[in-house]
Scaffold this active site. Structure first.
Site, PDB file in Angstrom:
ATOM      1  N   GLU A   1      81.850 -27.711  36.575  1.00 44.43           N
ATOM      2  CA  GLU A   1      82.994 -27.757  35.651  1.00 44.43           C
ATOM      3  C   GLU A   1      82.490 -27.777  34.213  1.00 44.43           C
ATOM      4  O   GLU A   1      81.293 -27.997  33.963  1.00 44.43           O
ATOM      5  CB  GLU A   1      83.862 -28.989  35.934  1.00 44.43           C
ATOM      6  CG  GLU A   1      84.632 -28.871  37.253  1.00 44.43           C
ATOM      7  CD  GLU A   1      85.554 -30.043  37.543  1.00 44.43           C
ATOM      8  OE1 GLU A   1      85.490 -31.051  36.832  1.00 44.43           O
ATOM      9  OE2 GLU A   1      86.330 -29.926  38.502  1.00 44.43           O
TER      10      GLU A   1
ATOM     11  N   HIS B   1      94.508 -30.716  29.051  1.00 43.44           N
ATOM     12  CA  HIS B   1      93.788 -29.808  29.954  1.00 43.44           C
ATOM     13  C   HIS B   1      94.087 -28.385  29.506  1.00 43.44           C
ATOM     14  O   HIS B   1      95.255 -28.038  29.300  1.00 43.44           O
ATOM     15  CB  HIS B   1      94.222 -30.015  31.404  1.00 43.44           C
ATOM     16  CG  HIS B   1      93.231 -29.471  32.383  1.00 43.44           C
ATOM     17  ND1 HIS B   1      92.990 -28.118  32.508  1.00 43.44           N
ATOM     18  CD2 HIS B   1      92.392 -30.080  33.256  1.00 43.44           C
ATOM     19  CE1 HIS B   1      92.057 -27.925  33.426  1.00 43.44           C
ATOM     20  NE2 HIS B   1      91.673 -29.112  33.899  1.00 43.44           N
TER      21      HIS B   1
ATOM     22  N   ARG C   1      86.220 -29.577  27.436  1.00 43.45           N
ATOM     23  CA  ARG C   1      87.659 -29.348  27.496  1.00 43.45           C
ATOM     24  C   ARG C   1      88.370 -29.359  26.148  1.00 43.45           C
ATOM     25  O   ARG C   1      89.283 -28.587  25.903  1.00 43.45           O
ATOM     26  CB  ARG C   1      88.233 -30.480  28.327  1.00 43.45           C
ATOM     27  CG  ARG C   1      89.251 -30.044  29.278  1.00 43.45           C
ATOM     28  CD  ARG C   1      89.549 -31.191  30.169  1.00 43.45           C
ATOM     29  NE  ARG C   1      88.967 -30.959  31.466  1.00 43.45           N
ATOM     30  CZ  ARG C   1      89.150 -31.768  32.494  1.00 43.45           C
ATOM     31  NH1 ARG C   1      89.868 -32.855  32.348  1.00 43.45           N
ATOM     32  NH2 ARG C   1      88.623 -31.489  33.649  1.00 43.45           N
TER      33      ARG C   1
ATOM     34  N   HIS D   1      96.892 -34.445  29.676  1.00 43.40           N
ATOM     35  CA  HIS D   1      96.271 -34.625  30.992  1.00 43.40           C
ATOM     36  C   HIS D   1      95.719 -36.017  31.213  1.00 43.40           C
ATOM     37  O   HIS D   1      95.858 -36.586  32.303  1.00 43.40           O
ATOM     38  CB  HIS D   1      95.157 -33.586  31.111  1.00 43.40           C
ATOM     39  CG  HIS D   1      94.432 -33.557  32.409  1.00 43.40           C
ATOM     40  ND1 HIS D   1      95.054 -33.266  33.602  1.00 43.40           N
ATOM     41  CD2 HIS D   1      93.126 -33.773  32.715  1.00 43.40           C
ATOM     42  CE1 HIS D   1      94.155 -33.299  34.580  1.00 43.40           C
ATOM     43  NE2 HIS D   1      92.986 -33.630  34.067  1.00 43.40           N
TER      44      HIS D   1
ATOM     45  N   ARG E   1      86.712 -37.206  27.574  1.00 43.62           N
ATOM     46  CA  ARG E   1      86.139 -37.409  28.906  1.00 43.62           C
ATOM     47  C   ARG E   1      85.511 -36.125  29.453  1.00 43.62           C
ATOM     48  O   ARG E   1      86.121 -35.053  29.407  1.00 43.62           O
ATOM     49  CB  ARG E   1      87.250 -37.858  29.870  1.00 43.62           C
ATOM     50  CG  ARG E   1      86.807 -37.968  31.310  1.00 43.62           C
ATOM     51  CD  ARG E   1      87.931 -38.469  32.172  1.00 43.62           C
ATOM     52  NE  ARG E   1      89.029 -37.533  32.228  1.00 43.62           N
ATOM     53  CZ  ARG E   1      89.231 -36.667  33.219  1.00 43.62           C
ATOM     54  NH1 ARG E   1      88.408 -36.613  34.242  1.00 43.62           N
ATOM     55  NH2 ARG E   1      90.277 -35.859  33.202  1.00 43.62           N
TER      56      ARG E   1
HETATM   57  P1  FAD Z   1      96.582 -43.465  39.302  1.00 49.17           P
HETATM   58  O1  FAD Z   1      95.933 -42.694  40.361  1.00 49.17           O
HETATM   59  O2  FAD Z   1      97.472 -42.731  38.391  1.00 49.17           O
HETATM   60  O3  FAD Z   1      97.398 -44.651  39.974  1.00 49.17           O
HETATM   61  C1  FAD Z   1      98.214 -45.480  39.191  1.00 49.17           C
HETATM   62  C2  FAD Z   1      99.086 -46.275  40.118  1.00 49.17           C
HETATM   63  O4  FAD Z   1      99.774 -47.276  39.382  1.00 49.17           O
HETATM   64  C3  FAD Z   1     100.166 -45.469  40.805  1.00 49.17           C
HETATM   65  O5  FAD Z   1     100.221 -45.909  42.130  1.00 49.17           O
HETATM   66  C4  FAD Z   1     101.444 -45.866  40.067  1.00 49.17           C
HETATM   67  O6  FAD Z   1     102.613 -45.732  40.820  1.00 49.17           O
HETATM   68  C5  FAD Z   1     101.141 -47.297  39.753  1.00 49.17           C
HETATM   69  N1  FAD Z   1     101.896 -47.874  38.628  1.00 49.17           N
HETATM   70  C6  FAD Z   1     102.000 -47.417  37.358  1.00 49.17           C
HETATM   71  N2  FAD Z   1     102.768 -48.241  36.625  1.00 49.17           N
HETATM   72  C7  FAD Z   1     103.165 -49.241  37.452  1.00 49.17           C
HETATM   73  C8  FAD Z   1     103.986 -50.376  37.303  1.00 49.17           C
HETATM   74  N3  FAD Z   1     104.580 -50.674  36.145  1.00 49.17           N
HETATM   75  N4  FAD Z   1     104.182 -51.172  38.370  1.00 49.17           N
HETATM   76  C9  FAD Z   1     103.618 -50.897  39.577  1.00 49.17           C
HETATM   77  N5  FAD Z   1     102.838 -49.818  39.763  1.00 49.17           N
HETATM   78  C10 FAD Z   1     102.611 -49.006  38.728  1.00 49.17           C
HETATM   79  N6  FAD Z   1      89.896 -36.768  37.500  1.00 49.17           N
HETATM   80  C11 FAD Z   1      88.706 -36.474  38.041  1.00 49.17           C
HETATM   81  O7  FAD Z   1      87.748 -37.255  37.903  1.00 49.17           O
HETATM   82  N7  FAD Z   1      88.566 -35.336  38.764  1.00 49.17           N
HETATM   83  C12 FAD Z   1      89.566 -34.454  38.965  1.00 49.17           C
HETATM   84  O8  FAD Z   1      89.395 -33.457  39.646  1.00 49.17           O
HETATM   85  C13 FAD Z   1      90.818 -34.737  38.383  1.00 49.17           C
HETATM   86  N8  FAD Z   1      91.861 -33.869  38.512  1.00 49.17           N
HETATM   87  C14 FAD Z   1      93.081 -34.225  38.024  1.00 49.17           C
HETATM   88  C15 FAD Z   1      94.173 -33.381  38.242  1.00 49.17           C
HETATM   89  C16 FAD Z   1      95.440 -33.769  37.845  1.00 49.17           C
HETATM   90  C17 FAD Z   1      96.609 -32.861  38.084  1.00 49.17           C
HETATM   91  C18 FAD Z   1      95.620 -35.013  37.189  1.00 49.17           C
HETATM   92  C19 FAD Z   1      96.975 -35.446  36.751  1.00 49.17           C
HETATM   93  C20 FAD Z   1      94.534 -35.830  36.929  1.00 49.17           C
HETATM   94  C21 FAD Z   1      93.267 -35.446  37.341  1.00 49.17           C
HETATM   95  N9  FAD Z   1      92.154 -36.254  37.114  1.00 49.17           N
HETATM   96  C22 FAD Z   1      90.947 -35.937  37.660  1.00 49.17           C
HETATM   97  C23 FAD Z   1      92.321 -37.574  36.499  1.00 49.17           C
HETATM   98  C24 FAD Z   1      92.352 -38.608  37.603  1.00 49.17           C
HETATM   99  O9  FAD Z   1      93.089 -38.117  38.684  1.00 49.17           O
HETATM  100  C25 FAD Z   1      92.985 -39.906  37.154  1.00 49.17           C
HETATM  101  O10 FAD Z   1      92.467 -40.308  35.919  1.00 49.17           O
HETATM  102  C26 FAD Z   1      92.700 -40.982  38.186  1.00 49.17           C
HETATM  103  O11 FAD Z   1      93.149 -40.547  39.443  1.00 49.17           O
HETATM  104  C27 FAD Z   1      93.374 -42.273  37.789  1.00 49.17           C
HETATM  105  O12 FAD Z   1      93.310 -43.156  38.864  1.00 49.17           O
HETATM  106  P2  FAD Z   1      93.985 -44.575  38.710  1.00 49.17           P
HETATM  107  O13 FAD Z   1      93.825 -45.263  40.012  1.00 49.17           O
HETATM  108  O14 FAD Z   1      93.487 -45.216  37.496  1.00 49.17           O
HETATM  109  O15 FAD Z   1      95.517 -44.241  38.410  1.00 49.17           O
HETATM  110  C1  SIN Z   2      90.262 -30.201  37.079  1.00 51.88           C
HETATM  111  O1  SIN Z   2      90.172 -29.986  38.279  1.00 51.88           O
HETATM  112  O2  SIN Z   2      90.153 -29.340  36.207  1.00 51.88           O
HETATM  113  C2  SIN Z   2      90.540 -31.597  36.636  1.00 51.88           C
HETATM  114  C3  SIN Z   2      89.272 -32.292  36.509  1.00 51.88           C
HETATM  115  C4  SIN Z   2      89.446 -33.532  35.686  1.00 51.88           C
HETATM  116  O3  SIN Z   2      90.502 -33.811  35.141  1.00 51.88           O
HETATM  117  O4  SIN Z   2      88.447 -34.240  35.568  1.00 51.88           O
END
Ligand code: FAD
Ligand code: SIN
Length: 544
Positions: free
Chosen positions: A117, A237, A287, A348, A383
């Site tokens: 990437e 993104h 990015r 993103h 990031r």
């Molecule tokens: P999340 O996975 O967002 O989980 C947050 C949780 O908190 C959810 O369950 C939500 O419902 C809950 N929540 C929120 N507010 C409250 C509240 N007030 N009360 C109770 N629950 C609440 N990163 C990478 O490293 N690689 C990738 O390939 C990548 N691809 C991505 C593609 C997309 C489309 C997106 C959107 C993001 C991507 N990212 C990627 C970023 C990465 O997915 C996220 O930064 C990461 O998954 C965040 O994980 P988390 O557990 O911190 O939060």
């Molecule tokens: C992607 O697959 O391009 C998302 C990767 C990331 O957000 O780190």
């Protein structure tokens, strides 16, 4: 109603789930999540997890790539931990049951297929085709469901943290949580609270993030007095599918950076390539550079999108590596093996958040933060792709270790129930939606990829007005998930703008036409915000 547990985890993405699984060794865990268990940013992650798994790759190179992407304000101690502990955490995810894509070209069947990437100088992206996040959620949620010490509370929305002030120390004792279905408020009393509520990109009109990403964790922590940092660094993104008339509130479909990693080329409508004008890594530049280049080309041409071309690549490779992207584009009428993909950037990822040390501890005692809601210092001003899932698993484990060491010494305490009595007035839901829509437009127009002092000032004035109305509604209105989200989104938007105004330079994701240069002498550091504290040495933005 008061509910007693040992550990409270807010959020069921990769950070919350992986912490909860470990924390179940400490006692009863409540895992509270505001929608269904898998709904999270994690669930939509495509590209994968960056980790040094190839014998020819090095920690040094991953560390360097992270610093370069982060425009040299990443915290080196945190970056070293991220990179050096990463491979073991990926192996543990596999032990938890995550099935990642194996290399078809390697003689060893167990060898992982590693993608590439932007900003990475080696192939190091562990992935499950282009549905990595869904596979991780599946594996972790199934482990959680089998664990008798974890109780999952779905459709329950954390309102605020429960804190107590003892001298100079703020101590967290749990959180008040709205049952979105009944309207009742539960008060969870816990020795340890983990904030894992994810990101905030829903404050923007166009985003890859699902509806949950409304910045609730940052807002709750800020209100409780926690230190917050680097809110101006919002990652856009570069490549999301352009749709002419999107449905209001729809998530922009991501076209993973891994597609460029496999040879996808960015083109203007004329077919001309342009990325080589902006960076020596061309389409594989970090990015922030790619998103800004696209923004600039769109402004010059007046076109609505640019294009990602994979028609020169082997169609079978495309369908094999990117089945989800292929199918989704086909459903939108585009056969990507034959036609260019129209793309635009979208909000993103939040690089800033609740400040934590290298053990996930926030500035509030017994409150940990992990994942996108946190600011560990690893991302700096931008990031590096696929470092986010990695950050979540590495720091979730470190937070667990820290909590385990301290757990026995944390005393039981009394808490008060939430004062629900004041929330009696009916609230017009249409008005809430109008305010959210207005906020998202303001953030998109004035606090986007390219900023100016004038645009930021306009944004702040608008946001203050929206926030005033949100506060009025919240003060006496009947609680609902959307009212709580409006309250949080308005606050975090204000924090983003104040941080952006403070940083009078352009660095990483923060690009201001009024200060085009880097200013290391004044700004090679984090942007710190703390409620009601004006004179912290590093803090300059006005407090809110
Ligand atoms: P999340 O996975 O967002 O989980 C947050 C949780 O908190 C959810 O369950 C939500 O419902 C809950 N929540 C929120 N507010 C409250 C509240 N007030 N009360 C109770 N629950 C609440 N990163 C990478 O490293 N690689 C990738 O390939 C990548 N691809 C991505 C593609 C997309 C489309 C997106 C959107 C993001 C991507 N990212 C990627 C970023 C990465 O997915 C996220 O930064 C990461 O998954 C965040 O994980 P988390 O557990 O911190 O939060
Ligand atoms: C992607 O697959 O391009 C998302 C990767 C990331 O957000 O780190």
């Amino acid at each position: 109603m008061i509910i007693d547990v040992d550990v409270l985890v807010l959020g069921s993405g990769i950070a919350g789930l992986s912490f909860a699984l470990r924390a179940s060794e400490l006692g009863r865990v409540a895992l509270v999540t505001k929608k269904s268990d898998t709904e999270s940013n994690t669930n939509y992650a495509q590209g994968g997890i960056a980790a040094v798994m190839d014998p020819n790759d090095t920690f040094k190179s991953h560390i360097r790539d992270t610093h370069v992407a982060g425009a040299f304000i990443c915290h080196n101690d945190a970056v070293e931990i991220l990179v050096e502990e990463g491979p073991d955490r990926v192996r543990e995810l596999i032990e938890f049951g995550a099935r990642f894509t194996r290399s078809s070209s390697s003689p060893e069947p167990s060898r992982l297929d590693l993608g590439r990437e932007g900003g990475h100088s080696a192939r190091r992206i562990v992935h499950a085709a282009d549905l990595t996040g869904r596979e991780i959620e599946r594996a972790l949620v199934s482990q959680v469901k089998r664990n008798p010490d974890i109780r999952v509370f779905e459709h329950d929305h954390a309102i605020d943290l429960i804190t107590e002030q003892v001298g100079d120390t703020t101590i967290c004792h749990g959180a008040h949580v709205l049952d979105s279905e009944t309207g009742d408020v539960m008060s969870f009393r816990a020795k340890v609270t983990m904030l894992a509520t994810g990101g905030l990109s829903r404050v923007y009109l166009h985003t890859t993030n699902p509806e949950i990403a409304t910045g609730d964790g940052v807002a709750m922590a800020y209100r409780a007095g926690a230190v917050i940092a680097n809110m101006e660094f919002i990652q856009f993104h570069p490549t999301t599918l352009y749709v002419k008339n999107p449905e209001p509130g729809a998530r922009q479909f991501l076209i993973s950076e891994a597609v460029r990693g496999e040879g996808g080329i960015l083109r203007l409508k004329s077919g001309e390539t342009f990325m080589e004008k902006y960076h020596q890594m061309a389409c594989l530049a970090p990015r922030d550079v790619v998103a800004r280049a696209i923004d600039s080309e769109l402004k010059k041409s007046g076109d609505e999108c640019v294009y990602l071309d994979v028609t020169h690549l082997d169609p079978e490779m495309i369908k094999g590596h990117f089945p989800h992207i292929y199918e989704n584009c086909l459903a939108a009428g585009i056969d990507i093996t034959k036609e260019w993909i129209p793309i635009v950037p979208a909000a993103h990822y939040a690089c800033g958040g609740v400040v934590v040390d290298t053990n996930g501890c926030t500035s509030i005692k017994n409150l940990y933060a992990c994942g996108e809601v946190s600011c560990t210092g690893v991302h700096g001003a931008n990031r590096l792709a696929s470092n986010s899932l990695l950050e979540a698993i590495v720091f979730a484990r470190r937070a667990f270790k820290d909590a385990a060491n301290r757990f026995k010494s944390i005393p039981e305490t009394d808490i008060d129930e939430y004062p629900s009595g004041r929330h009696v007035k009916d609230v017009d839901l249409v008005r809430i939606e109008e305010l959210i829509f207005r906020l998202q437009n303001v953030m998109w127009k004035y606090v986007g990829i390219v900023r100016t002092n004038e645009r930021l000032a306009k944004a702040l004035a608008e946001i203050k007005d929206i926030r005033r109305q949100a506060k009025e509604l919240y003060a006496s209105g009947k609680l609902s998930a959307r009212l709580l989200e409006l309250r949080n989104m308005a606050l975090v938007s204000e924090l983003i703008v104040l941080s952006a105004q403070w940083r009078e330079e352009s660095r990483g994701l923060h690009y201001n036409l009024d200060y085009l240069e880097l200013d290391d002498a004044n700004f090679k550091r984090d942007t710190i915000l703390v409620k009601n504290r004006q004179n912290l040495p590093e803090m300059t933005p006005d407090y809110v």
